[in-house]
Design a protein around this motif. Sequence first.
Motif, PDB file in Angstrom:
ATOM      1  N   ALA A  92       0.835  -1.205   0.000  1.00 53.31           N
ATOM      2  CA  ALA A  92       0.000   0.000   0.000  1.00 53.31           C
ATOM      3  C   ALA A  92       0.870   1.255   0.000  1.00 53.31           C
ATOM      4  CB  ALA A  92      -0.919  -0.004   1.219  1.00 53.31           C
ATOM      5  N   ILE A  93       1.918   1.267   0.813  1.00 49.33           N
ATOM      6  CA  ILE A  93       2.814   2.427   0.876  1.00 49.33           C
ATOM      7  C   ILE A  93       3.424   2.720  -0.488  1.00 49.33           C
ATOM      8  CG2 ILE A  93       5.060   3.201   1.763  1.00 49.33           C
ATOM      9  CD1 ILE A  93       4.310   1.855   4.434  1.00 49.33           C
ATOM     10  N   GLN A  94       3.894   1.663  -1.165  1.00 53.18           N
ATOM     11  CA  GLN A  94       4.529   1.862  -2.469  1.00 53.18           C
ATOM     12  C   GLN A  94       3.544   2.397  -3.492  1.00 53.18           C
ATOM     13  OE1 GLN A  94       7.965   1.432  -2.862  1.00 53.18           O
ATOM     14  NE2 GLN A  94       7.411   2.663  -4.643  1.00 53.18           N
ATOM     15  N   ILE A  95       2.328   1.833  -3.511  1.00 49.93           N
ATOM     16  CA  ILE A  95       1.301   2.289  -4.467  1.00 49.93           C
ATOM     17  C   ILE A  95       0.963   3.759  -4.234  1.00 49.93           C
ATOM     18  CG2 ILE A  95      -1.137   2.045  -5.104  1.00 49.93           C
ATOM     19  CD1 ILE A  95      -0.811  -0.979  -4.505  1.00 49.93           C
ATOM     20  N   LEU A  96       0.765   4.140  -2.976  1.00 50.95           N
ATOM     21  CA  LEU A  96       0.380   5.522  -2.657  1.00 50.95           C
ATOM     22  C   LEU A  96       1.499   6.507  -2.964  1.00 50.95           C
ATOM     23  CD1 LEU A  96      -1.446   4.754   0.702  1.00 50.95           C
ATOM     24  CD2 LEU A  96      -2.529   5.496  -1.427  1.00 50.95           C
TER      25      LEU A  96
END
Length: 537
Positions: free
Chosen positions: A142-146
């Motif tokens: 999730a962190i990478q996508i955001l």
Amino acid sequence: MYSQQLYDTIVENTRVNPKKTIAYAKKLLAYSKQNKKLDSVAIAYLYLAKAGRVEGIYKEALGFVDEGISFAQKNNLSNSLLAELHLAKANNLADFGKIDKALPIMFVGINYAKKSKDLKTQVLLNHGLGYIYYASGKRAEAIQILKDNIATIETNQLLDRKSFEVFYKGMVMLSQIYLVEKQNDSAVLYLNKGLKHVLTTEDIFTTSGFYRNLGLVYLDQKKYDLAYENLIKSRDLGKQLGNKNEDNSNTFYLAKYYYETSNFKKSIEELESVLSYLKKKNKVDEVIPEVYKLLGKNYKALGDYELANKYYEKYIINFKNSSEDLQYVNALLQQKELSDLEEAKQQQQRKLIYSLLISGVVIGLLLFVLVTLSKKRKIASQKFEELLAKINSLEKNKQEVLVDVKDKVLEEKNTVDIHKETFDEILKGLAQLEKEQYFLKQDCNSYNVAKKIKTNTSYLSKVVNAHYQKNFNTYINDLRINYVILKLKEDTRFRSYSIQSISEEIGYKSSDSFTKYFKRRTGLLPSIYIKKLNNIT
């Protein structure tokens, strides 16, 4: 009457005054249907779903978005609209706690976004994907996508309203994830940066989230005055929206603040207000387990072990874990906290022997469960290895099927009334339907199959019985299970679907039917098969 001003009113109030948006979106819907403005009909459904989410009426919002998706597909509307409608549905499902159903919907929306070739639409859907991953517990992904999404907005200077919302909403979500990860410095970095942007808008819903997360950072740092100040700001903004779900969330975090500052009675008062509201609305099943746990902690701190015990039990009953094996072990680990409370209660009453007995029972039960789980794992591993060996043999020797059940009792095996030419034509038709994978359709039954190959159900049944030595239903189930065994082995993305979604993909109307036939033919539950595949790939 429809106008650009009406549309602007709907958009501007979605996150500020959702009730107003809902009222105006209904006017837009009625007008657009009457005047056959197809895009406007879908847009009305979309904003009814968006505003419903902000308002906290998830079931109603899901109803609107389902109607919108059906309408958009039936009328071949744009891929961008279909992408946003699927995003709205996935977000509402996730907020309603149905992550397993939200993820496949999100993937459908992403495919529509890709087809649209519109970067702004893709940014919207990627933000939604980040939210789903976070809600699923996959925080690193999730962190990478955001982060990538925020960078895309900055690099391409996407300055439209929706992209700007995604920009600062991505920051509040990143702060939330870093809070969970106990990385307060990173959380504060995104909170300060995002708050600077959100305060230039009238987005009360997201602003409330920023203040709540700031309050939680300060609470973790034991800066209690700052924590209280920001949590109250969040609560006041939430009350302006009238979203009782947001209000309950803010109340829970204020209760956490009161617990941390040893104001246990005030903490209990806040938590009881949440329970009272949910009971009044017959929504007790929506109580998050952490509410019961915090009540247990408060009563324990006050020395009331009876009530502490009561709420810890409620916490354990409501505790849910998606992992099949860990569910039993986690429940027992939670039971340890209960036994600790019981021990404290017995020490107060000077009954040490009874306390030791309870501890012994818990330990014995834990050992029994661990031994039982170990045996089950060994059997499952053996069955899995046998199935893998069959798959490898299939790939090497080109054998036709992995599982091939023969029925001892057949419906109709007398084929004397069927000419050989007709018999061969029916087999040829079945082979073609197998090639087309018609067996994956939910309408695949003997009537429809007979109709497709231009015969009758009696002849069809006799040919299947005589040629395959199995009844028609066994024949279809074998095709489906053979297909799904290989599909799950080859397709890692397919494995990420819920069991219900996989069931529907291969033609079953219920996960129970799929699980039953899969277990009968392989000796494994589908969830165990998927887990073991994930462990080796």
